[in-house]
Each structure stands twice: as C-alpha cells, then as structure tokens.
Design an enzyme around this catalytic site. Structure first.
Site, PDB file in Angstrom:
ATOM      1  N   ASN A 217      -4.956   9.588   5.578  1.00  0.00           N
ATOM      2  CA  ASN A 217      -4.497   8.806   4.424  1.00  0.00           C
ATOM      3  C   ASN A 217      -3.027   9.104   4.121  1.00  0.00           C
ATOM      4  O   ASN A 217      -2.148   8.661   4.843  1.00  0.00           O
ATOM      5  CB  ASN A 217      -5.453   9.086   3.250  1.00  0.00           C
ATOM      6  CG  ASN A 217      -5.365   8.045   2.173  1.00  0.00           C
ATOM      7  OD1 ASN A 217      -4.300   7.798   1.623  1.00  0.00           O
ATOM      8  ND2 ASN A 217      -6.470   7.398   1.861  1.00  0.00           N
TER       9      ASN A 217
ATOM     10  N   HIS B  15       0.877  -1.183   0.000  1.00  0.00           N
ATOM     11  CA  HIS B  15       0.000   0.000   0.000  1.00  0.00           C
ATOM     12  C   HIS B  15       0.915   1.234   0.000  1.00  0.00           C
ATOM     13  O   HIS B  15       1.710   1.378  -0.910  1.00  0.00           O
ATOM     14  CB  HIS B  15      -0.923  -0.143   1.216  1.00  0.00           C
ATOM     15  CG  HIS B  15      -2.108   0.734   1.250  1.00  0.00           C
ATOM     16  ND1 HIS B  15      -3.119   0.575   2.187  1.00  0.00           N
ATOM     17  CD2 HIS B  15      -2.481   1.807   0.496  1.00  0.00           C
ATOM     18  CE1 HIS B  15      -4.048   1.499   1.994  1.00  0.00           C
ATOM     19  NE2 HIS B  15      -3.680   2.263   0.982  1.00  0.00           N
TER      20      HIS B  15
ATOM     21  N   HIS C  56      -0.560  -5.502   3.536  1.00  0.00           N
ATOM     22  CA  HIS C  56      -1.799  -6.107   4.068  1.00  0.00           C
ATOM     23  C   HIS C  56      -1.855  -7.594   3.715  1.00  0.00           C
ATOM     24  O   HIS C  56      -2.716  -8.010   2.942  1.00  0.00           O
ATOM     25  CB  HIS C  56      -3.037  -5.396   3.512  1.00  0.00           C
ATOM     26  CG  HIS C  56      -3.079  -3.930   3.766  1.00  0.00           C
ATOM     27  ND1 HIS C  56      -3.149  -3.379   5.029  1.00  0.00           N
ATOM     28  CD2 HIS C  56      -3.054  -2.872   2.916  1.00  0.00           C
ATOM     29  CE1 HIS C  56      -3.168  -2.058   4.946  1.00  0.00           C
ATOM     30  NE2 HIS C  56      -3.103  -1.722   3.673  1.00  0.00           N
TER      31      HIS C  56
HETATM   32 CA   LIG Z   1      -3.246   6.301   0.271  1.00  0.00          CA
END
Ligand SMILES: [Ca+2]
Ligand SMILES: [Ca+2]
Length: 367
Positions: free
Chosen positions: A236, A127, A146
């Site tokens: 984020n 990610h 993940h």
């Molecule tokens: Ca992101």
C-alpha cells in the site's frame, strides 16, 4: 434385521457420504478462511481514544483525502474524492481533485488546484500522491489515478503563481495493474506499489481471499520498468528515507512495514520488517526528525463494510528510529469514528499535523 435397513443405504450410497464430506470440507474451509480474513482485517479490534487538543475538521473535504504530501516550504497537497468498486463514498457522482493548503498561514484553507486544459477532469479519480523537486526547482506532482477504475500514474508540473497543475504525462504499464501509491525519485521516475496482482475485480477479490501474496513494488523510468520487491499480502503506502537510501513499504493486510535498501540500479533488498497491530495505509516522513508517520485502520471490517451507526475508526502512529534494533512506536491520535473515520494518512510540517481519510473528512491539528 431392522438395523441393516437403517445402516444399509448409507453404506451402499457412497455419493451421499462423499457429498457430505465435501460439504463439511467446504464449511471447514469457509470457517478457516473467514477466520484468517477476520484476523487480517482486525475485525474485532476497537480503539481507545487518544485526543489532540488543537484540532479542527478542514472545510471543503467531505468525501475523503486518501493521501497528503507536504513540500519543504509548507505547501500541502491533498488527493480527494477517491472511488473504488465496493468502497463507500459520500460523493459518488463528484469527480476527484487535488487541493492545496499553505501551512504557513495563520488559518490555512484548502483550495482546489486548477488543472490544465486537455486533462480529463470528469474521470479524475486520484489515489496515492508524491511530490518531487528537480535540481532546477521545478515541482512535480505524481498522482495515482483510476479513470473508469483503470490504473494510471499522472505527472503534473505545479505552477505556484497560478495555483494550477500542468498535466505532462499519463503512464500506463502492464506492470502497474492495481496501483495504490507512488514515491517519485526523478522527474519521470518513481517506485509504485500494486495492492493487487490482478486488475479484474473478481480475481482481485479471490487473490485477497486466498492470501496469495502476489503483490509487489515496481520501479518505473522511461528506460526501464521492473518489479523490485514482491511477496506482499497487499502493498500500500510507500515512501523514502530522508537520506534516500531506504524505501519504506506498508503491507496493509499483513500489518507490516517493510524497510528495503535501495541500490544504485534501483533494485531493492529487504532489510527488516516491523510488525504492527493495525492495518497500515500511507506512510509519510516527519522532515524534522525522519520519523515515519502511519495512517492506520484499526478495524478493516468496519472500513470495508460501512455502517454509519458503527463507523470505522482512525489511528495515527509515529515510528521513531525505524532503522534501529528497537524502533519506538507511539500513538499520536486515535478516534472511534465519532470525529474522524478511516484515517489513511498523516503528514506533519512545523508542528502542524494533517490527517486524511479514505472517504470521510480531514483533520488539521496544531501540535
Ligand atoms: Ca493507500
Ligand atoms: Ca504517497
């Protein structure tokens, strides 16, 4: 009289009235929350195209390049093939990987980096990423992973001669329940964003739906792990200013970029918040100017409910003078999804721009 027969049962049966009231209340809440979420998702927003003349799609990236980080020498890292529950994927059975591109080359190509033996490649689901160069010139790559939809941060050493990554460490921690992105500040030290408070998918959905604002930024080091900023709708992208004094955090569903001051004990205090009209994902810094480049999703509804006939659009913003009283925000690139769908990151090096996406392709542009 007849009229008493009609009105009688309604008065005598409070259950009917109560259940009707409850039903209405439910409907009102549903409308209220769906309205809130439509606004948070910018569900009705469309973009006007802003084209760049010298761009082409990068060969070999067909299932997302969620994050991109470029070293000062022009080597770019791509995190590819992210899979999340409920999110579209063009290659659901293919593990993710890390690609590299040398932006000093005339016609750069993206090559997959080999990863050292012992690391579980089959469940690799990268990610957010971040690079760190140590005082001895060792290059580290930090990768949010993940595996089986769990949350870890992997630390690799980049071995340039072999085009490979040597896996050093897997970090798991209860304060890292739903990691999105990291910014490395030492060989084993980083700030990370959690985009949810919970790790359970149902509770994640609920906390987002109810807009609890429980997401946070965590500082991790071998000696100390702590929450250093909280109260985000969904934290984020994260990055650091060129002078290392400030941390920038994108709150995707609040459409905000937060500027936080970094203190010697690594705590953060909020300095200012920049409000934008789009879902802000990953943040990168233009090394030539210190400008912040933002990979944005103009319409979150189209991003999360994938329809190939009405695909998600892409948008890249440049923020100049973010610390000043009036930062300048310009649109560098915008596309309705006909070329590039779901831009999540934009990164520049020497007049070359790379744009990555959550699950679609990636664009190389000469500015
Ligand atoms: Ca992101
Ligand atoms: Ca990143």
């Amino acid at each position: 009289m007849d009229s008493t027969k009609v009105t009688g049962p309604e008065i005598k049966n409070p259950d009917v009235g109560t259940s009707l009231a409850v039903q209405w209340l439910r409907i009102c809440f549903a409308i209220f929350f769906s309205f809130l979420n439509r606004n948070r998702l910018k569900a009705s927003r469309e973009v006007e195209s802003v084209d760049l003349p010298n761009c082409h799609l990068i060969k070999g990236i067909e299932a997302g390049a969620e994050d991109i980080d470029i070293l000062p020498n022009g080597l770019a890292f791509f995190s590819v093939g992210l899979k999340c529950p409920g999110l579209h994927s063009f290659a659901p059975d293919k593990p993710g990987g890390i690609l590299m591109m040398d932006l000093n080359e005339e016609n750069p190509r993206a090559l997959e980096l080999r990863i050292s033996r012992g690391f579980n490649l089959a469940s690799f689901n990268p990610h957010g990423i971040s690079t760190f160069i140590d005082s001895d010139d060792t290059v580290y790559l930090f990768v949010v992973n993940h595996p089986e939809f769990k949350n870890t941060v992997e630390i690799f050493k980049f071995e340039e001669e072999e085009n490979s990554l040597l896996h050093l460490k897997t970090i798991k921690h209860e304060l890292l329940p739903s990691v999105n992105d990291v910014i490395a500040v030492g060989p084993e030290h980083f700030y990370a964003t959690n985009d949810h408070y919970f790790s359970d998918p149902f509770l994640k959905y609920l906390e987002t739906y109810l807009n609890l604002r429980w997401t946070n930024v965590v500082y991790y080091s071998p000696n100390e792990v702590k929450v250093v900023a909280e109260g985000f709708d969904s934290a984020n992208g994260i990055n650091i200013s060129p002078d290392k004094k400030y941390i920038y955090v994108a709150d995707i569903l609040a459409h905000e970029i937060h500027v936080l001051e970094k203190h010697p004990n690594m705590n953060l205090t909020q300095l200012k918040v920049l409000k934008l009209d789009t879902l802000v994902d990953n943040l990168s810094i233009d090394p030539s100017s210190g400008d912040v480049l933002v990979g944005c999703h103009p319409n979150g509804q189209k991003l999360f409910v994938y329809d190939p006939k009405n695909p998600p659009s892409s948008e890249v913003l440049r923020i100049q003078d973010i610390l000043s009283e009036k930062p300048t925000v310009t649109t560098v690139y915008a596309n309705n999804g006909s070329v590039l769908q779901g831009s999540s990151v934009a990164s520049v090096y020497d007049k070359k721009l790379l744009i990555g996406t959550l699950y679609h392709r990636a664009l190389y542009c000469e500015l």
